[in-house]
Structures are given as structure tokens and as C-alpha cells.
Design a protein around this motif. Sequence first.
Motif: not given
Length: 162
Positions: A3-6, A20-25, A45-47
Amino acid sequence: MERTVTKLTPSGKIKDRYYLDFDSGESLVVTINQIADYSIFTGRVLSSEEFEALSGDAEKVNARSRALRMLGHRPMSRKEVTDRLSQKGLNDDTCEETADWLQSIGALNDEEYARQIVRHYSSKGYGTGRIKDELYRRGVPRDLWDDALDEKPDSEETVYKL
């Protein structure tokens, strides 16, 4: 899944709280300490493992914060705290862990809470039956009732005061 922090947004109301918002929603509410611990920044980018660990830590910290705010308004029993946290959507394990933590720091004490209830309702002139109803309603364990009720003033004394 990575997941990427957007987006990293500070709270307008609470100091040291961030969204925190992530690219996965998905989104998380975190503290400044968690941002530092996990080296969070926009584009990071978080694993899967890092995200799960961060998510668990965030839930624990938010539960503790919420519980302390609740206890700041009025004393509560362990059961009241866990029920209220559960109503807010936290899982049972987190609720119990938070209650354990509150007891360990002395912020939650069912024995003292039972005594407070007895003193409060005795001063209003309530009888033993009504006080027991309040203890039950508030989730105070039954094994604490007798000791708390032993501190109840004599009913003749209360009638005289009234």
C-alpha cells in the motif's frame, strides 16, 4: 499487498493526530509517534506486514485515547468501558486490552467505582435495593457489592438528614 501513502493530513482538532490515505482506498488515524516509528511520508510504500502492524498500533492507540476521554467525563466500570468501545466498532480483544491497560495505570478501578456509586445514591436517600440496581446496571461485578454496601450509612441517619 503493498500500500502506498497517498495523503498525510494533520487533524484540525487534535494535536499530534494525522489521517493517512492509501492508494487502496483505505485510511488510518495515526499519531505523530507512529509516523516517526514507521517512517511515514507521502509516497511511502508499506508492505502488508508493515501495514498490518501500523493498523494494529493505530487501533490500540485510538482505543486508549478514546477510553481516557470517556473516563475524563465520568467514572465508569470496566464493563461500561469495554461496552462503549465495542459500540464504537472496536474488536473485543482491543477493548479488553484497553481495559487491562487502564487498570494497570490506575484509571479504572471497579472497587472504588462501586464505593462511589454507593456513596452517591446513599446521599440521595436511595435504599439498598435501588443501589444494587445501579451497581448491576453499571456492570460492577457482584463480588464487589458487599464491601461497597458495607460503607453505606445507616438508613436512620439518612432519614434524619433528609
